[in-house]
Design an enzyme around this catalytic site. Structure first.
Site, PDB file in Angstrom:
ATOM      1  N   SER A  86      46.012  41.589  51.731  1.00 31.13           N
ATOM      2  CA  SER A  86      46.441  41.744  50.341  1.00 31.13           C
ATOM      3  C   SER A  86      46.465  43.183  49.896  1.00 31.13           C
ATOM      4  CB  SER A  86      45.489  40.993  49.406  1.00 31.13           C
ATOM      5  OG  SER A  86      45.421  39.654  49.763  1.00 31.13           O
ATOM      6  N   THR A 188      43.329  41.257  46.241  1.00 32.32           N
ATOM      7  CA  THR A 188      43.485  42.596  45.658  1.00 32.32           C
ATOM      8  C   THR A 188      42.135  43.148  45.277  1.00 32.32           C
ATOM      9  OG1 THR A 188      45.679  42.206  44.779  1.00 32.32           O
ATOM     10  CG2 THR A 188      44.327  43.781  43.589  1.00 32.32           C
ATOM     11  N   THR A 206      46.659  47.242  45.929  1.00 28.38           N
ATOM     12  CA  THR A 206      47.152  45.952  46.411  1.00 28.38           C
ATOM     13  C   THR A 206      48.490  46.084  47.123  1.00 28.38           C
ATOM     14  OG1 THR A 206      47.657  43.688  45.697  1.00 28.38           O
ATOM     15  CG2 THR A 206      48.438  45.458  44.285  1.00 28.38           C
ATOM     16  N   ARG A 216      59.616  44.324  43.182  1.00 26.86           N
ATOM     17  CA  ARG A 216      58.655  43.767  42.210  1.00 26.86           C
ATOM     18  C   ARG A 216      57.385  44.626  42.183  1.00 26.86           C
ATOM     19  NH1 ARG A 216      53.073  41.839  42.301  1.00 26.86           N
ATOM     20  NH2 ARG A 216      52.859  40.266  40.694  1.00 26.86           N
ATOM     21  N   THR A 239      42.643  40.762  38.904  1.00 22.60           N
ATOM     22  CA  THR A 239      43.263  40.268  40.129  1.00 22.60           C
ATOM     23  C   THR A 239      43.957  38.947  39.801  1.00 22.60           C
ATOM     24  OG1 THR A 239      42.877  39.604  42.427  1.00 22.60           O
ATOM     25  CG2 THR A 239      41.143  39.080  40.852  1.00 22.60           C
ATOM     26  N   GLY A 240      44.901  38.586  40.652  1.00 25.20           N
ATOM     27  CA  GLY A 240      45.624  37.343  40.410  1.00 25.20           C
ATOM     28  C   GLY A 240      47.088  37.637  40.158  1.00 25.20           C
TER      29      GLY A 240
HETATM   30  C1  SD4 Z   1      49.702  41.526  41.778  1.00 23.53           C
HETATM   31  N1  SD4 Z   1      47.517  41.332  40.838  1.00 23.53           N
HETATM   32  O1  SD4 Z   1      50.425  42.257  42.430  1.00 23.53           O
HETATM   33  C2  SD4 Z   1      48.236  41.534  42.074  1.00 23.53           C
HETATM   34  C3  SD4 Z   1      47.945  40.506  43.108  1.00 23.53           C
HETATM   35  C4  SD4 Z   1      46.513  40.182  43.275  1.00 23.53           C
HETATM   36  O2  SD4 Z   1      44.801  39.369  44.471  1.00 23.53           O
HETATM   37  O3  SD4 Z   1      45.660  40.454  42.490  1.00 23.53           O
HETATM   38  N2  SD4 Z   1      46.119  39.578  44.316  1.00 23.53           N
HETATM   39  O4  SD4 Z   1      50.129  40.750  40.933  1.00 23.53           O
END
Ligand code: SD4
Length: 327
Positions: A86, A188, A206, A216, A239-240
């Site tokens: 990630s 991330t 990340t 993106r 994160t997310g």
């Molecule tokens: C994103 N927030 O690129 C990041 C992805 C992520 O754990 O947190 N993954 O949207």
């Protein structure tokens, strides 16, 4: 192995009368604490199971180093680890098979730098730091960010590993895009730290969501979304699914909730609640925040079950299960 099994004690230390585990209700402002008061207990926290990254950050903090240097050192561990799919080298690619990286860094004085859609550079956080220190800008993207990195002496490398390439090829068979809660690419690293001078720093890095559209960019390099530090209040990172975090300017919101007197955990909870109020498809998404205030109090909160974060102080190095709303 359960993630909790990673819990490790680093030995018995006197805590100098300060108990930082668990969130107290008192806010940084209400406590009257000022950055620069001495001595302070250092602490570093980071998203997910990033014990080793915390250890690297701790090496800096424990020698009296500053929080921003510590987080920059810490997040380079997963950036350089091909098994962390990630972040950085070995990250899962976009739907065209290209690894594109996002990173940001911010210090207690509000100085910040970020890169997005950067290819071929193993440690984007170091480039973000140079954007902060060597340019009049905050965010550089794509080719321009790469050009800047090369001018600063960074080597361009292939970041796609055979493992991530194979996963991508399997994905291509159906080529359907749907973020999967906690599974797909949620490792991330966002890291925030408090140093012995009472200064905060934060970093986030990340490879973004796996199989994302080319070009993106997520929340991680967006100051105020994936990361925010206010040296008078606290620091937060996310994160997310970045789109949900950006829509509510998540990390800035967490810091503002702390400024209003909320504990770090409550501030994270309120920000997650905001997503649940404002982002219609939130039940299918994971977002987790972690936060740290000037007293060294910390907390986290997530939409879904399964979010964990790592905490390191002079007395322990632990994994915490975040509270959550769904699951
Ligand atoms: C994103 N927030 O690129 C990041 C992805 C992520 O754990 O947190 N993954 O949207």
């Amino acid at each position: 192995m359960q993630r909790r099994d990673f819990v490790k004690s680093t030995g018995a230390f006197a805590l100098g009368g300060t108990t930082i585990l668990g969130c107290r209700e008192k806010s940084a402002e209400a406590s009257g604490f000022q950055a620069g008061d001495n001595p302070k207990r250092s602490i570093v926290i980071s998203t997910w199971n990033n014990i080793e990254a915390n250890n690297a950050a701790w090496k800096v903090l424990s020698k009296g180093g500053n929080a921003t240097d510590s987080v920059e050192a810490g997040v380079q561990i997963p950036e350089g680890d091909p098994n962390d799919q990630s972040v950085g080298y070995g990250g899962r690619p976009d739907r065209e098979g290209k690894v594109t990286l996002d990173a940001s860094i911010m210090n207690h004085a509000g100085e910040c730098g970020a890169v997005a859609f950067l290819e071929g550079i193993k440690h984007p956080i170091k480039v973000a730091r140079l954007v902060m220190e060597k340019t009049p800008h905050v965010l550089m993207v794509g080719e321009g960010a790469l050009q800047f990195a090369v001018e600063k002496g960074f080597r361009v490398e292939e970041l796609l590993t055979p493992e991530s390439e194979n996963e991508w090829k399997k994905w291509l068979v159906e080529a359907q895009y749907k973020p999967e809660i906690n599974i797909e690419n949620h490792d991330t690293i966002g890291m925030v730290a408090l140093d012995s001078n009472g200064n905060l720093g934060g970093a986030c890095t990340t490879s973004g969501l796996a199989w994302k559209m080319r070009g993106r960019v997520g929340d991680s390099p967006i100051i105020g979304a994936g990361l925010f530090v206010d040296g008078d209040v606290g620091a937060a990172t996310a994160t997310g699914v970045g789109e949900a975090v950006i829509k509510i300017a998540g990390s800035h919101l967490v810091v503002e909730f702390m400024r209003q007197g909320n504990s770090p955990e409550d501030a994270c909870k309120l920000a997650v609640e905001r997503i649940m109020k404002k982002v219609p498809n939130h039940a299918d998404l994971q977002v987790g925040f972690i936060a740290l205030n000037l007293n060294g109090e910390y907390g986290g909160y997530a939409i879904q079950r399964g979010f964990i974060y790592a905490v390191q102080t002079d007395s322990e190095s632990i994994i915490k299960d975040s509270k959550y709303f769904l699951g």
